[in-house]
Design an enzyme around this catalytic site. Structure first.
Site, PDB file in Angstrom:
ATOM      1  N   SER A 106     -26.402   2.274 -17.612  1.00 27.94           N
ATOM      2  CA  SER A 106     -25.401   1.375 -16.675  1.00 27.94           C
ATOM      3  C   SER A 106     -27.244   0.949 -16.349  1.00 27.94           C
ATOM      4  CB  SER A 106     -25.179   2.527 -15.791  1.00 27.94           C
ATOM      5  OG  SER A 106     -25.041   1.701 -14.636  1.00 27.94           O
ATOM      6  N   GLU A 122       0.976  -1.141   0.054  1.00 27.92           N
ATOM      7  CA  GLU A 122      -0.036   0.037   0.517  1.00 27.92           C
ATOM      8  C   GLU A 122       0.704   1.431   0.056  1.00 27.92           C
ATOM      9  OE1 GLU A 122      -3.184  -0.223  -1.065  1.00 27.92           O
ATOM     10  OE2 GLU A 122      -3.456  -1.499   0.678  1.00 27.92           O
ATOM     11  N   ASP A 140      -4.553  -1.004 -10.443  1.00 26.48           N
ATOM     12  CA  ASP A 140      -5.807  -1.121 -10.541  1.00 26.48           C
ATOM     13  C   ASP A 140      -6.009  -1.766 -12.249  1.00 26.48           C
ATOM     14  OD1 ASP A 140      -6.074   0.201  -7.745  1.00 26.48           O
ATOM     15  OD2 ASP A 140      -6.974   1.751  -8.430  1.00 26.48           O
TER      16      ASP A 140
HETATM   17  P1  ADP Z   1     -14.059   3.122  -6.830  1.00 27.99           P
HETATM   18  O1  ADP Z   1     -13.642   2.929  -7.882  1.00 27.99           O
HETATM   19  O2  ADP Z   1     -12.860   3.084  -5.331  1.00 27.99           O
HETATM   20  O3  ADP Z   1     -15.262   1.737  -7.129  1.00 27.99           O
HETATM   21  P2  ADP Z   1     -14.300   5.763  -7.748  1.00 27.99           P
HETATM   22  O4  ADP Z   1     -15.442   6.808  -6.932  1.00 27.99           O
HETATM   23  O5  ADP Z   1     -13.174   5.752  -8.335  1.00 27.99           O
HETATM   24  O6  ADP Z   1     -14.347   4.687  -6.851  1.00 27.99           O
HETATM   25  O7  ADP Z   1     -15.370   5.099  -8.538  1.00 27.99           O
HETATM   26  C1  ADP Z   1     -16.785   5.100  -8.129  1.00 27.99           C
HETATM   27  C2  ADP Z   1     -17.628   5.491  -9.362  1.00 27.99           C
HETATM   28  O8  ADP Z   1     -17.810   4.572 -10.580  1.00 27.99           O
HETATM   29  C3  ADP Z   1     -19.307   5.807  -9.145  1.00 27.99           C
HETATM   30  O9  ADP Z   1     -19.273   6.563  -8.655  1.00 27.99           O
HETATM   31  C4  ADP Z   1     -19.769   5.796 -10.506  1.00 27.99           C
HETATM   32  O10 ADP Z   1     -19.273   7.491 -11.542  1.00 27.99           O
HETATM   33  C5  ADP Z   1     -19.068   4.378 -11.100  1.00 27.99           C
HETATM   34  N1  ADP Z   1     -19.067   3.253 -11.388  1.00 27.99           N
HETATM   35  C6  ADP Z   1     -19.331   2.323 -10.978  1.00 27.99           C
HETATM   36  N2  ADP Z   1     -20.273   0.869 -11.077  1.00 27.99           N
HETATM   37  C7  ADP Z   1     -21.382   1.951 -11.477  1.00 27.99           C
HETATM   38  C8  ADP Z   1     -22.901   1.389 -12.620  1.00 27.99           C
HETATM   39  N3  ADP Z   1     -22.551   0.088 -11.959  1.00 27.99           N
HETATM   40  N4  ADP Z   1     -23.181   2.444 -12.825  1.00 27.99           N
HETATM   41  C9  ADP Z   1     -23.022   3.567 -12.952  1.00 27.99           C
HETATM   42  N5  ADP Z   1     -21.509   4.115 -12.521  1.00 27.99           N
HETATM   43  C10 ADP Z   1     -21.042   2.940 -11.703  1.00 27.99           C
END
Ligand code: ADP
Ligand code: MG
Length: 386
Positions: A71, A37, A176
């Protein structure tokens, strides 16, 4: 959490939204970082794995330059864009991720066609499992196939990094998407962030009678981004004072001398990075020589280092880790950037219930919101489903 639609369901949903069958379906997983990390931007080592939670996209190439995206999550409706006018300032919400990928591919000189795209993901959002990279990686493998662009995994790693950094505006590294694109079932992805070399390492927790539990504390502390920037700055200062290109070049045996050259706080930050790199290397050795049961103490040490030296844990994460361990986990640590998010607990299968119950109880007693606790398996990287 959305129930993942089956392939047939996603196809028919696509057809009813867009009026034609998709050209194909692709999926890409989220990831968990097993250990390593805040080592990535110090040109060190990380050991994430792809998980059995995925983003799936059904995609059809259009004859024009229009991009239509939907989505299955939420009710945000159909979003339109144009591949000839992709603009970070205008992209909104989740569509930043697919559009960022198209933009990054255009920046590489690829002629990106218009697309219809339906996304369905069961990667929890914002839990530190990289739901955003799951989307980006599913989109990039789809576009790579559909345009026959012939991109290598490494090309796709760099293009998705460009999308996140310069289109989405998130200062992320390559961990990632490397896990999402290059992961494999029963394997962790050992990544050297200096030369970006990847080696798959056996990590079949299930075969060893173990379960890897994610404990999502659902906490997100407001100082997370400031804290991240401050930690990066400390690492850069440490490297400069010690006269190395990056903290990757500082070894355990250099720490004693470093303690005389650095102020106390910078020294603690440096010690975390140096010992964490060493823990990643030892974890890889143990996984290859003895299997996943052997790495518990390294996970514990990693947590202590993040809590005491790097100071990026928080009471909820510490409670999750301590409680999981007392209830029978072989090792546990916070995972991700810190100041909230998730912990992981490597747990014997027969102690899973005890760990879940104990952590849930401890959170209730402390007055914290109930955490989400679920198992993840090291699973396949991005692929074409149909
Ligand atoms: P992490 O990548 O750690 O989960 P992030 O803030 O980088 O957090 O990404 C999360 C964002 O990804 C959400 O706010 C959304 O915009 C998008 N996201 C993730 N999954 C979906 C989904 N199933 N439908 C629409 N948007 C999604
Ligand atoms: Mg993300």
């Amino acid at each position: 959490m959305s129930v993942p639609a089956g392939i047939g369901e996603l196809r028919s949903r696509f057809a009813s939204v867009f009026g034609a069958a998709p050209d194909g379906l692709w999926q890409a997983p989220g990831r968990v970082n097993l250990i390593g990390e805040h080592t990535d931007y110090n040109e060190g080592y990380v050991l994430p794995f792809a998980i059995d939670r995925t983003a799936r996209v059904a995609v059809r190439v259009r004859p024009d330059s229009t991009v239509r995206m939907l989505s299955t999550f939420g009710n945000q409706g159909l979003t339109h864009a144009d591949t000839g006018a992709l603009d970070p300032a205008r992209a909104r919400g989740w569509t930043k991720y697919p559009l960022g990928v198209l933009w990054a591919l255009e920046q590489r000189g690829l002629a990106v066609p218009g697309l219809d795209l339906l996304l369905d993901s069961d990667v929890p959002r914002g839990a530190g499992l990289s739901s955003s990279h799951a989307i980006e990686c599913a989109v990039i493998v789809a576009v790579n196939d559909l345009t026959r662009a012939g991109l290598s995994a490494q090309d796709m790693v760099l293009a998705t990094q460009r999308a996140e950094n310069d289109f989405v505006g998130a200062p992320t590294g390559i961990m990632d998407q490397s896990a999402s694109l290059r992961g494999a079932a029963g394997r962790a992805v050992f990544l050297d962030c200096r030369d970006q070399a990847v080696r798959l390492v056996p990590f079949d927790a299930e075969a060893a009678g173990l379960v890897l539990l994610v404990i999502d504390t659902k906490v997100s502390h407001s100082h997370a981004s400031g804290g991240y920037a401050a930690r990066r700055a400390s690492c850069e200062l440490g490297a400069e004072v010690l006269g190395v290109r990056a903290l990757r070049d500082v070894g355990l045996s250099d720490l004693e001398e470093a303690s005389g050259l650095l102020d106390a706080e910078t020294f603690r930050r440096v010690r975390h990075v140096v010992t964490e790199n060493d823990r990643v290397l030892r974890t890889v050795e143990l996984l290859e020589a003895s299997g996943p049961r052997a790495i518990g103490a390294l996970l514990d040490d990693s947590h202590a280092s993040m809590r005491d030296d790097f100071e990026i844990s928080c009471p909820e994460l510490d409670l999750a880790v301590e409680t999981a361990r007392h209830a029978g986990a072989l090792g546990a640590r916070m995972t991700g950037g810190g100041f909230g998010g998730s912990a992981i607990a490597l747990t014997p299968a027969d102690a899973e219930r005890a760990v879940r119950d104990a952590v849930g109880r401890a959170f209730t007693q402390a007055g914290y919101a109930a955490p989400d606790i679920f198992p993840v398996r090291p699973a396949a990287g991005a692929l074409r489903l149909a």
